[in-house]
Design an enzyme around this catalytic site. Structure first.
Site, PDB file in Angstrom:
ATOM      1  N   ARG A 121       0.822  -1.240   0.000  1.00  0.00           N
ATOM      2  CA  ARG A 121       0.000   0.000   0.000  1.00  0.00           C
ATOM      3  C   ARG A 121       0.847   1.278   0.000  1.00  0.00           C
ATOM      4  NH1 ARG A 121      -3.082  -3.059   3.590  1.00  0.00           N
ATOM      5  NH2 ARG A 121      -4.937  -3.896   2.571  1.00  0.00           N
ATOM      6  N   LYS A 143       3.522  11.386 -11.485  1.00  0.00           N
ATOM      7  CA  LYS A 143       2.792  10.471 -12.363  1.00  0.00           C
ATOM      8  C   LYS A 143       3.607   9.195 -12.480  1.00  0.00           C
ATOM      9  CE  LYS A 143      -0.019  13.363 -15.379  1.00  0.00           C
ATOM     10  NZ  LYS A 143      -0.259  13.806 -16.769  1.00  0.00           N
ATOM     11  N   GLU A 185      10.860  18.479 -24.854  1.00  0.00           N
ATOM     12  CA  GLU A 185      10.083  18.826 -23.648  1.00  0.00           C
ATOM     13  C   GLU A 185      10.608  20.135 -23.044  1.00  0.00           C
ATOM     14  OE1 GLU A 185       7.388  17.201 -22.735  1.00  0.00           O
ATOM     15  OE2 GLU A 185       7.582  15.225 -23.657  1.00  0.00           O
ATOM     16  N   LYS A 227       7.718  23.055 -13.817  1.00  0.00           N
ATOM     17  CA  LYS A 227       6.894  21.859 -13.585  1.00  0.00           C
ATOM     18  C   LYS A 227       6.417  21.825 -12.132  1.00  0.00           C
ATOM     19  CE  LYS A 227       5.692  17.277 -14.348  1.00  0.00           C
ATOM     20  NZ  LYS A 227       5.833  16.055 -15.087  1.00  0.00           N
ATOM     21  N   GLU A 237      -4.083  16.765 -11.925  1.00  0.00           N
ATOM     22  CA  GLU A 237      -4.551  17.112 -13.278  1.00  0.00           C
ATOM     23  C   GLU A 237      -6.071  17.198 -13.363  1.00  0.00           C
ATOM     24  OE1 GLU A 237      -2.128  15.571 -16.557  1.00  0.00           O
ATOM     25  OE2 GLU A 237      -3.949  15.456 -17.760  1.00  0.00           O
ATOM     26  N   ARG A 241      -2.976  21.442 -14.965  1.00  0.00           N
ATOM     27  CA  ARG A 241      -1.775  20.623 -15.231  1.00  0.00           C
ATOM     28  C   ARG A 241      -1.746  20.135 -16.681  1.00  0.00           C
ATOM     29  NH1 ARG A 241       1.123  15.932 -11.516  1.00  0.00           N
ATOM     30  NH2 ARG A 241       2.523  15.188 -13.143  1.00  0.00           N
ATOM     31  N   ASN A 245       0.518  18.918 -21.422  1.00  0.00           N
ATOM     32  CA  ASN A 245       0.254  18.031 -22.562  1.00  0.00           C
ATOM     33  C   ASN A 245       0.339  18.785 -23.893  1.00  0.00           C
ATOM     34  OD1 ASN A 245      -0.243  15.975 -20.739  1.00  0.00           O
ATOM     35  ND2 ASN A 245      -2.407  16.537 -20.568  1.00  0.00           N
ATOM     36  N   HIS A 248       1.072  17.118 -27.189  1.00  0.00           N
ATOM     37  CA  HIS A 248       1.008  15.672 -26.964  1.00  0.00           C
ATOM     38  C   HIS A 248      -0.210  15.009 -27.613  1.00  0.00           C
ATOM     39  CE1 HIS A 248       4.285  16.528 -24.281  1.00  0.00           C
ATOM     40  NE2 HIS A 248       4.374  15.274 -23.868  1.00  0.00           N
ATOM     41  N   HIS A 252       0.953  12.011 -29.521  1.00  0.00           N
ATOM     42  CA  HIS A 252       0.547  10.637 -29.191  1.00  0.00           C
ATOM     43  C   HIS A 252      -0.088   9.954 -30.400  1.00  0.00           C
ATOM     44  CE1 HIS A 252       0.388  11.522 -24.590  1.00  0.00           C
ATOM     45  NE2 HIS A 252       1.566  11.075 -24.971  1.00  0.00           N
ATOM     46  N   HIS A 265       9.629   9.785 -28.619  1.00  0.00           N
ATOM     47  CA  HIS A 265       8.547  10.566 -28.028  1.00  0.00           C
ATOM     48  C   HIS A 265       8.729  12.068 -28.285  1.00  0.00           C
ATOM     49  CE1 HIS A 265       5.468  11.712 -25.170  1.00  0.00           C
ATOM     50  NE2 HIS A 265       6.339  12.457 -24.505  1.00  0.00           N
TER      51      HIS A 265
HETATM   52  P1  NAD Z   1      13.998   5.636 -21.360  1.00  0.00           P
HETATM   53  O1  NAD Z   1      13.801   5.545 -19.912  1.00  0.00           O
HETATM   54  O2  NAD Z   1      13.594   4.462 -22.181  1.00  0.00           O
HETATM   55  O3  NAD Z   1      15.522   6.000 -21.651  1.00  0.00           O
HETATM   56  C1  NAD Z   1      15.968   6.073 -22.985  1.00  0.00           C
HETATM   57  C2  NAD Z   1      17.218   5.209 -23.211  1.00  0.00           C
HETATM   58  O4  NAD Z   1      18.331   5.850 -22.611  1.00  0.00           O
HETATM   59  C3  NAD Z   1      17.124   3.838 -22.581  1.00  0.00           C
HETATM   60  O5  NAD Z   1      17.754   2.917 -23.418  1.00  0.00           O
HETATM   61  C4  NAD Z   1      17.917   4.008 -21.280  1.00  0.00           C
HETATM   62  O6  NAD Z   1      18.433   2.782 -20.792  1.00  0.00           O
HETATM   63  C5  NAD Z   1      18.990   4.940 -21.727  1.00  0.00           C
HETATM   64  N1  NAD Z   1      19.609   5.768 -20.701  1.00  0.00           N
HETATM   65  C6  NAD Z   1      19.013   6.373 -19.643  1.00  0.00           C
HETATM   66  N2  NAD Z   1      19.888   7.178 -19.039  1.00  0.00           N
HETATM   67  C7  NAD Z   1      21.063   7.080 -19.691  1.00  0.00           C
HETATM   68  C8  NAD Z   1      22.334   7.694 -19.562  1.00  0.00           C
HETATM   69  N3  NAD Z   1      22.549   8.648 -18.655  1.00  0.00           N
HETATM   70  N4  NAD Z   1      23.309   7.335 -20.414  1.00  0.00           N
HETATM   71  C9  NAD Z   1      23.084   6.407 -21.383  1.00  0.00           C
HETATM   72  N5  NAD Z   1      21.900   5.819 -21.603  1.00  0.00           N
HETATM   73  C10 NAD Z   1      20.890   6.167 -20.757  1.00  0.00           C
HETATM   74  O7  NAD Z   1      13.224   6.892 -21.996  1.00  0.00           O
HETATM   75  P2  NAD Z   1      12.913   8.351 -21.446  1.00  0.00           P
HETATM   76  O8  NAD Z   1      12.816   9.197 -22.656  1.00  0.00           O
HETATM   77  O9  NAD Z   1      13.810   8.761 -20.348  1.00  0.00           O
HETATM   78  O10 NAD Z   1      11.466   8.182 -20.816  1.00  0.00           O
HETATM   79  C11 NAD Z   1      10.359   7.789 -21.589  1.00  0.00           C
HETATM   80  C12 NAD Z   1       9.290   7.262 -20.648  1.00  0.00           C
HETATM   81  O11 NAD Z   1       8.915   8.295 -19.763  1.00  0.00           O
HETATM   82  C13 NAD Z   1       8.033   6.831 -21.372  1.00  0.00           C
HETATM   83  O12 NAD Z   1       7.608   5.599 -20.845  1.00  0.00           O
HETATM   84  C14 NAD Z   1       7.017   7.904 -21.012  1.00  0.00           C
HETATM   85  O13 NAD Z   1       5.697   7.425 -20.965  1.00  0.00           O
HETATM   86  C15 NAD Z   1       7.496   8.325 -19.652  1.00  0.00           C
HETATM   87  N6  NAD Z   1       7.115   9.690 -19.251  1.00  0.00           N
HETATM   88  C16 NAD Z   1       6.576   9.848 -18.035  1.00  0.00           C
HETATM   89  C17 NAD Z   1       6.223  11.114 -17.591  1.00  0.00           C
HETATM   90  C18 NAD Z   1       5.670  11.281 -16.207  1.00  0.00           C
HETATM   91  O14 NAD Z   1       5.244  12.388 -15.873  1.00  0.00           O
HETATM   92  N7  NAD Z   1       5.718  10.271 -15.392  1.00  0.00           N
HETATM   93  C19 NAD Z   1       6.429  12.225 -18.411  1.00  0.00           C
HETATM   94  C20 NAD Z   1       6.997  12.035 -19.668  1.00  0.00           C
HETATM   95  C21 NAD Z   1       7.346  10.749 -20.077  1.00  0.00           C
HETATM   96  N1  GLY Z   2       4.249  14.841 -18.246  1.00  0.00           N
HETATM   97  C1  GLY Z   2       2.994  15.460 -17.989  1.00  0.00           C
HETATM   98  C2  GLY Z   2       2.674  15.587 -16.552  1.00  0.00           C
HETATM   99  O1  GLY Z   2       3.475  15.258 -15.699  1.00  0.00           O
HETATM  100  O2  GLY Z   2       1.592  15.992 -16.226  1.00  0.00           O
END
Ligand code: NAD
Ligand code: GLY
Length: 356
Positions: A121, A143, A185, A227, A237, A241, A245, A248, A252, A265
């Site tokens: 939990r 998130k 971003e 942020k 949101e 918030r 997006n 997006h 998307h 992305h």
């Molecule tokens: P990712 O986590 O897949 O990282 C991209 C690549 O870079 C991976 O292969 C990873 O292993 C590698 N990597 C990470 N750090 C590294 C470093 N310092 N040096 C070398 N390689 C490295 O992708 P991302 O773009 O970081 O994140 C995308 C994800 O984030 C998606 O799933 C998306 O839905 C999510 N997201 C979440 C939010 C949120 O608010 N929670 C917001 C935007 C995106």
């Molecule tokens: N990445 C969008 C949010 O955190 O709301």
């Protein structure tokens, strides 16, 4: 280390910023109300560069540390991987005071946060983001979640970390396309809230993308601060918030139509931001000059500006699945000016008619 606070009452937390500061995680974690057990969740790509330093810093501060690796890739942001993580935590005899550390990009951060939100939990968790996208966006704001075969991020929870630690030196290991994708971003923050940031990105583009230490620190801090303010105003949101997006909805749609393979992305968001601004021009909400400035910066950063050639019916089909849809309208973020966006409610037909 510099820090800013995300002010959410009892769920408030600091974001620490620095260069080569991964080893300080132990010291700052000691200030938290957590137990002595820490489990680091990472993947092999990230772990090989940074796990040792993070682990050593935590041990020096008196924590007992267990690392867990998950495979690298968006396809592992899944419920089956969550289940594997629960099993591993149980075998480590993790209790409710133990904390998880998410060491990696947005994938590691999102899944670790979701496991932390749901295991027993809810147990504490810490974000150590290592991609530009994760540093300016996903590690802040709570998130968390995983993908479902029917769509991205469909399973999740709002669950805030106890602390975020950003080491911009980690970005030097990142592959350039990942850096550029995360930069989309960064541009987004300038457009939605901060004309000065937008100007700075244009003036110092080469220094920022060349990872000049001070320039990157300034920009990452500014994005996190925007942020943080947005999340403080609307944590779950229920309204505002959703400006995060921006770009997006169309982004998307492009990702879905291309099977999540062709575009990163940030590339999809870049095209989506241009499309949203183009639509704003056509609706008389902003002028051509704003569109020109946004398109120019996006292009200069090496990001795409032209939409792929899908039909308006294809855009309609995937946008109709948007989880932000209500009363047959999408809450769409339009551009009034650089630094100023607002919502308008549009049907998928109204959006797609302007795209093609
Ligand atoms: P990712 O986590 O897949 O990282 C991209 C690549 O870079 C991976 O292969 C990873 O292993 C590698 N990597 C990470 N750090 C590294 C470093 N310092 N040096 C070398 N390689 C490295 O992708 P991302 O773009 O970081 O994140 C995308 C994800 O984030 C998606 O799933 C998306 O839905 C999510 N997201 C979440 C939010 C949120 O608010 N929670 C917001 C935007 C995106
Ligand atoms: N990445 C969008 C949010 O955190 O709301």
């Amino acid at each position: 280390m510099d820090k800013i606070i995300v002010d959410l009452g009892s769920r408030s937390y600091p974001i620490y910023f620095g260069y080569d500061n991964l080893g300080d995680l132990g010291r700052v974690s000691k200030e938290l109300d957590i137990g002595d057990e820490i489990i680091i969740v990472t993947n092999p790509t990230v772990g090989k560069h940074f796990l040792h330093t993070v682990q050593a810093g935590l041990k020096d501060a008196g924590f007992s540390v267990s690392p867990i690796e998950i495979p690298d890739g968006e396809e592992y942001k899944s419920l089956s991987q969550v289940s594997i993580l629960y099993d591993k935590l149980l075998s480590l005899k993790t209790d409710r005071k133990s904390a998880l550390v998410a060491l990696g990009g947005g994938v590691v951060g999102d899944i670790t946060g979701f496991v932390a939100a749901t295991f027993m939990r809810g147990i504490p968790f810490i974000q150590v983001p290592t991609t530009l996208l994760a540093q300016v966006d996903s590690s802040v704001g709570g998130k968390t979640g995983v993908n479902h075969p029917k769509g991205k991020n469909l399973i999740g929870a709002f669950y805030q970390p106890k602390l975020v630690l950003i080491d911009i030196n980690t970005l030097t290991r990142l592959e350039r396309p990942e850096l550029i994708s995360g930069f989309a971003e960064v541009i987004k923050y300038g457009i939605i809230r901060d004309p000065e940031l937008f100007q700075n990105l244009g003036d110092n583009l080469e220094k920022i993308l060349g990872l000049d230490r001070e320039s990157v620190l300034t920009v990452v801090k500014r994005c996190c601060s925007i942020k943080a303010r947005v999340v403080e105003e609307d944590e779950k949101e229920s309204g505002m918030r959703a400006i995060l997006n921006f770009g997006h909805t169309v982004g998307h749609a492009i990702e879905a139509l291309s099977g999540y393979k062709t575009y990163k992305h940030g590339e999809a968001v870049a095209m989506g931001m241009v499309a949203a601004t183009n639509l704003s021009v056509k609706m008389g909400i902003c002028n051509e000059d704003v569109l020109y400035r946004i398109k120019t910066l996006i292009r200069r950063a090496g990001l795409p500006t032209e939409l792929p050639d899908y039909s308006k019916y294809e855009y309609q089909r995937v946008m109709a699945l948007d989880k932000k849809m209500g009363n047959n309208k999408i809450k769409f973020v339009v551009t009034e000016d650089v630094g100023n966006v607002r919502f308008t409610y549009l049907s998928v037909e109204e959006i797609s008619n302007q795209l093609t």
